[in-house]
Write a protein that holds these residues in place. Structure first.
Motif, PDB file in Angstrom:
ATOM      1  N   GLY A  23      24.637 -44.432 -21.120  1.00  0.00           N
ATOM      2  CA  GLY A  23      25.128 -45.502 -21.937  1.00  0.00           C
ATOM      3  C   GLY A  23      25.580 -44.968 -23.593  1.00  0.00           C
ATOM      4  O   GLY A  23      25.792 -43.834 -23.512  1.00  0.00           O
ATOM      5  N   SER A  24      25.542 -45.619 -24.186  1.00  0.00           N
ATOM      6  CA  SER A  24      25.909 -45.371 -25.608  1.00  0.00           C
ATOM      7  C   SER A  24      24.818 -45.763 -26.811  1.00  0.00           C
ATOM      8  O   SER A  24      25.474 -45.789 -27.859  1.00  0.00           O
ATOM      9  CB  SER A  24      27.317 -45.983 -25.968  1.00  0.00           C
ATOM     10  N   ASP A  38      31.767 -37.994 -29.239  1.00  0.00           N
ATOM     11  CA  ASP A  38      33.395 -38.617 -29.277  1.00  0.00           C
ATOM     12  C   ASP A  38      33.570 -39.400 -30.501  1.00  0.00           C
ATOM     13  O   ASP A  38      34.394 -39.329 -30.923  1.00  0.00           O
ATOM     14  CB  ASP A  38      33.197 -39.358 -27.898  1.00  0.00           C
ATOM     15  N   HIS A  39      32.565 -39.875 -31.019  1.00  0.00           N
ATOM     16  CA  HIS A  39      32.660 -40.791 -32.243  1.00  0.00           C
ATOM     17  C   HIS A  39      32.608 -39.946 -33.659  1.00  0.00           C
ATOM     18  O   HIS A  39      32.350 -40.571 -34.685  1.00  0.00           O
ATOM     19  CB  HIS A  39      31.705 -41.862 -32.423  1.00  0.00           C
ATOM     20  N   GLU A  40      32.566 -38.507 -33.480  1.00  0.00           N
ATOM     21  CA  GLU A  40      32.544 -37.507 -34.291  1.00  0.00           C
ATOM     22  C   GLU A  40      31.204 -37.791 -35.398  1.00  0.00           C
ATOM     23  O   GLU A  40      31.198 -37.645 -36.604  1.00  0.00           O
ATOM     24  CB  GLU A  40      33.622 -37.519 -35.395  1.00  0.00           C
ATOM     25  N   LEU A  41      30.047 -38.011 -34.633  1.00  0.00           N
ATOM     26  CA  LEU A  41      28.767 -38.304 -35.612  1.00  0.00           C
ATOM     27  C   LEU A  41      27.802 -37.013 -35.627  1.00  0.00           C
ATOM     28  O   LEU A  41      26.941 -36.983 -36.299  1.00  0.00           O
ATOM     29  CB  LEU A  41      28.165 -39.595 -35.115  1.00  0.00           C
ATOM     30  N   ALA A  42      27.994 -36.190 -34.542  1.00  0.00           N
ATOM     31  CA  ALA A  42      26.996 -35.130 -34.482  1.00  0.00           C
ATOM     32  C   ALA A  42      27.352 -33.964 -35.252  1.00  0.00           C
ATOM     33  O   ALA A  42      28.330 -33.574 -35.717  1.00  0.00           O
ATOM     34  CB  ALA A  42      27.454 -34.549 -32.978  1.00  0.00           C
ATOM     35  N   ASP A  43      26.257 -33.466 -35.989  1.00  0.00           N
ATOM     36  CA  ASP A  43      26.175 -32.597 -37.092  1.00  0.00           C
ATOM     37  C   ASP A  43      26.029 -31.083 -36.504  1.00  0.00           C
ATOM     38  O   ASP A  43      26.612 -29.966 -36.884  1.00  0.00           O
ATOM     39  CB  ASP A  43      25.277 -32.559 -38.187  1.00  0.00           C
TER      40      ASP A  43
END
Length: 891
Positions: free
Chosen positions: A150-151, A186-191
């Protein structure tokens, strides 16, 4: 670990709620789902027992089965692992595990458990906890996402990033189930993306180099002068690389974002980060995007959307004539949730009104980040938006797919997305609504004072401005009036003074430095170097003359002496190179210039003769087109090279005549070639002109048809408006009649109440005076100004101290209360307290009646005295009869 160890110890300090809120240690939130146990074990293996951190594990657990996660984790970590109980305070060196079938939130360092509001299968406990973690710990919040399906967690991580917290995600290839990690990536949240067994080490390095990050929300140390200067350099680099200016962003916001990036790159000094940004332009782009991250979700702050849907938007739609559209602007729209929420709210308000007129709404949604705009245009959102969107709206306005929920076409067509700098680009105008939520809090007060008047300028009469929960219009009370302080809705004030916004620069580039004379003598001017003097001499004597011109031939810059090639044209001053070209050069220069711009390549005019006779000079002209890579504007550099003049032939020599003939023939060939090129150029230009004229003619015809159609529509609209005006006059007359009837009914009711001579008091739910009859003035000293005051604040002559409590009991039990009470002046009243029912049968207060029973009480007293007197006499007679009885017997 034993079973007893898995239960919270009554003496354990981690269960205590009392005490000061300690923000000195990090709290790491960890979200996991399917396959998460293995990832959690790998994550905790390198964690030492005295790390000084607190870990909160939120995992999707079966609510019908007892949780075994505490025992399983205790086997692989020396930290104390406990299952969370409601009200437990987080302490360092502990791992807290969520119980099955509960939701979890963090507030002031205390963990709170709640019953899930969503049915099983739709619960998103990781998102809920990450959001509370971001609100509670601010820039010190750390979110970790491990294996899971899931997300869940994606929206919560966005809140963490918005507070300048850090996000660590397990590498998808190392996860047993990669849906949750991939959603965050995919939502460009990972640092940081790494296997679960190395994430702890990455967090250690991040915190080691994050000395400026606040220990908690709003607790950031003061910056030194050198750090402020370094931050200014970062702003200058961003201005150069992105052409956007962040100098008017709040310093606290900028420093948190910069320090977060420093921690991720393991840099301890801001000066090192300045060099890193200068050497790595990609880092500037990443910092630029991070400065734009904002918390956004569908229907954020439900009470705001309820007021919009039920009050503001219906009024806005009703005020529009047939065929007239409503225009709205959503600033800083991010990925589009706010804009789509507004579009859905308009459709709901239109449907609730039940009007037959079509819905005509145009919403402009803008943001600085072009990537966010692209995602917003796609209209695709993760499945966990179900936590923010009501099921009915989700079914009506979204289409579910494997990738998430997609906005339906009807809603997407209402919104126009565009990349725009709100404070530097021209604003939209003639708007009915502007939504600017949670943007002003990041801007300095000076910039806010420029933005608010711009909003006033953009709005129509009675236009509405919506701000965030922590934002206000400041001192601009002459521009906007408050509609609702709670929901931050403001309405435009017409004819306001000082409403025009100051113009602001659109972009920031690299301006040419032009020395200006200030009139001040600088006694410390350094001596020019030998190199500078040599370069100036070369430029003035040995560099060919040249001019830099714009795409229309206007001269922008002149280098060297160009008097032999250009001269000012007679009449009004004109700096166009074609008007200033000397005879012989003008036609060739024009042809070569347009040929160079069309072909985007250098063009050389090899032999151009300027002037005639002995004064003629031969030049070679090079035209080099230039295109600005950032703005796309075209210009050209025109360079003039003098050619040697052919020597005249000697008298009478055959060789001289031959040379002269060859030179003449060569010149004729060049002239013929030049004429041929001129003809070709003229033919091409004529063809282009014909095509442009043909296109212009078609556009004019289309415009003419549109104008005719518009004229017909205006005629129809005029007739409709006349008809509507007549209808409004009829409705106005009906309303006036109803008002007269209502006023008459109110007068009749007042006369009826006063004629009964019964004192009546109406109170609302809070026991505030709503209305009272005239006789009440003699009981409680009420005056018209007392309307709205609590009844407990008003002095009464009645000996009825528990009247307020009796009124509350009536509202609570709906049972009438009757009581006789005395007044200070000897009067008596029969008090009746009844519930006040509204037109829809709701309890909306109480009605208290006071009937004067003084006469009845007097009669009752007299009767009691008469009865007592009679009973006394009867007693005396009875006693007398009893005394006489023995004597009669003796006789």
């Amino acid at each position: 670990m034993t079973a007893a160890a898995s239960e919270p110890n009554p003496t354990d300090t981690s269960t205590a709620v009392s005490g000061a809120y300690d923000e000195s240690f990090p709290v790491v939130g960890i979200g996991a789902s399917a396959g998460g146990l293995e990832s959690l074990e790998l994550f905790f293996k390198p964690v030492p027992a005295d790390c000084g951190w607190a870990f909160v594990v939120v995992q999707h657990l079966d609510p019908t089965q007892p949780g075994m996660l505490v025992e399983l984790l205790q086997r692989c970590t020396p930290l104390s692992v406990v299952q969370i109980t409601d009200g437990m305070r987080v302490e360092p060196n502990h791992v807290y595990v969520i119980p099955p079938g509960t939701d979890l939130q963090l507030l002031h360092g205390v963990l709170h458990l709640t019953e899930p509001s969503e049915p099983r299968g739709l619960r998103l406990p990781i998102d809920l906890f990450f959001r509370s973690l971001a609100d509670d710990r601010g820039a010190a919040s750390i979110g970790v996402v491990l294996s899971g399906m899931g997300s869940d967690g994606t929206l919560g991580l966005r809140a963490v990033k918005a507070q300048a917290g850090a996000v660590f995600v397990q590498a998808p290839e190392s996860a047993k189930f990669d849906s949750m990690p991939r959603s965050a990536i995919d939502h460009e949240l990972a640092d940081i993306i790494a296997p679960s067994d190395s994430l702890f080490g990455q967090i250690v390095e991040y915190l080691k180099h994050s000395s400026l990050i606040s220990k908690g929300k709003g607790d950031q140390r003061e910056l030194t002068d050198s750090e402020r200067i370094a931050l200014d350099k970062v702003v200058l680099l961003l201005r150069t690389q992105t052409r956007h200016d962040f100098s008017q962003y709040k310093l606290s916001t900028l420093s948190r974002r910069v320090q977060r990036r420093m921690g991720l790159h393991h840099l301890s000094a801001i000066g090192d980060y300045v060099r890193y940004v200068r050497e790595n332009p990609a880092e500037g782009e990443l910092l630029f995007r991070e400065l734009l991250i904002g918390v956004t979700s569908f229907f954020r702050d439900p009470e705001v959307w309820e007021q919009l849907r039920t009050e503001i938007l219906p009024e806005m739609l009703a005020s529009k004539a047939a065929g007239e559209s409503v225009r709205a602007w959503v600033t800083a729209c991010s990925t589009g949730e706010e804009a789509y929420s507004l579009a859905i709210a308009f459709r709901e308000a239109h449907g609730a009104a039940g009007t037959a007129n079509p819905l005509l709404v145009q919403i402009f949604a803008t943001d600085l980040d072009p990537d966010a705009i692209a995602r917003a245009r796609a209209g695709l959102f993760p499945l966990n938006i179900a936590a923010d969107v009501a099921p009915a709206l989700l079914e009506r306005y979204f289409v579910k797919s494997e990738r998430g929920y997609c906005v339906v076409k009807e809603v997407r067509q209402m919104v126009v997305f565009a990349a725009q700098n709100m404070v530097m680009d021209p604003p939209f105008t003639k708007l009915d609504l502007i939504s600017c939520r949670n943007l002003l809090i990041y801007l300095t007060p000076e910039l806010q004072r420029k933005v608010i008047p711009m909003f006033h300028y953009s709005l129509r009469e009675r236009g509405v401005l919506l701000l965030g929960s922590a934002e206000t219009i400041g001192s601009a009370t002459e521009l906007f009036m408050s509609v609702s302080e709670k929901t931050r809705l403001f309405r435009r004030i017409e004819d306001a003074e000082g409403a025009s916004a100051r113009p602001m620069p659109a972009v920031f580039g690299r301006p040419a430095v032009t020395p200006l004379s200030t009139g001040v003598v600088n006694t410390h001017t350094p001596v020019q170097s030998l190199q500078a003097s040599t370069e100036r001499l070369l430029l003035s004597h040995y560099t060919p003359a040249a001019v830099l011109v714009g795409e229309q031939g206007d001269i922008l810059y002149v280098s060297g002496k160009t008097g032999g090639y250009l001269e000012p044209a007679a009449g009004k001053a004109n700096l166009n190179v074609f008007a200033m070209a000397r005879p012989g050069l003008d036609q060739s220069l024009s042809e070569g210039f347009w040929r160079a711009l069309r072909a985007h390549e250098s063009v050389t005019l090899s032999h151009v003769t300027i002037g005639e006779g002995a004064s003629a000079r031969h030049v070679r002209v090079t035209i080099e087109p230039i295109r600005d890579s950032t703005t796309g504007a075209q210009s050209a550099l025109i360079v003039f090279h003098d050619l040697p003049t052919p020597l005249p032939a000697g008298p009478g020599g055959r060789g001289a005549r031959a040379a002269s003939g060859e030179a003449l023939q060569s010149e004729l060939v060049r002239d013929l070639e030049q004429s041929r090129l001129s003809l070709l150029t003229a033919r091409e230009e004529m063809q282009l002109s014909q095509e442009e004229l043909r296109s212009t003619n078609e556009e004019l015809q289309s415009t003419n048809e549109e104008l005719q159609s518009t004229n017909e529509e205006l005629t129809t609209s005029k007739e409709e408006m006349q008809s509507m005006n007549e209808e409004l006059q009829t409705v106005n007359q009906e309303l006036q009649t109803k008002l007269d009837e209502l006023a008459l009914s109110s007068t009749d009711m007042a006369n009826l109440l006063n004629s009964t001579n019964i004192a009546t008091l109406f109170l609302d739910k809070a026991l505030r005076v709503r209305r009272f009859t005239t006789p009440m003035e003699t009981i409680s000293n009420l005056i018209p100004g007392d309307v709205g005051r609590p009844i407990t604040d008003i002095v009464s002559a009645l000996e009825f101290p528990d009247m307020a409590e009796s009124a509350r009991r009536v509202m609570r039990t709906l049972m009438m209360v009757e009581k006789e009470v005395a007044a200070a002046d000897g009067r008596w009243f029969a008090v009746r307290i009844l519930p006040y029912l509204s037109y829809d049968e709701r309890i909306d207060g109480v009605v208290i009646t006071f009937s004067d029973v003084t006469k009845a009480k007097s009669l009752e007293g007299a009767l009691r005295q008469a009865q007592a007197s009679l009973e006394g006499r009867l007693a005396e007679q009875s006693a007398s009869a009893s005394a006489d009885t023995p004597s009669n017997g003796a006789a």
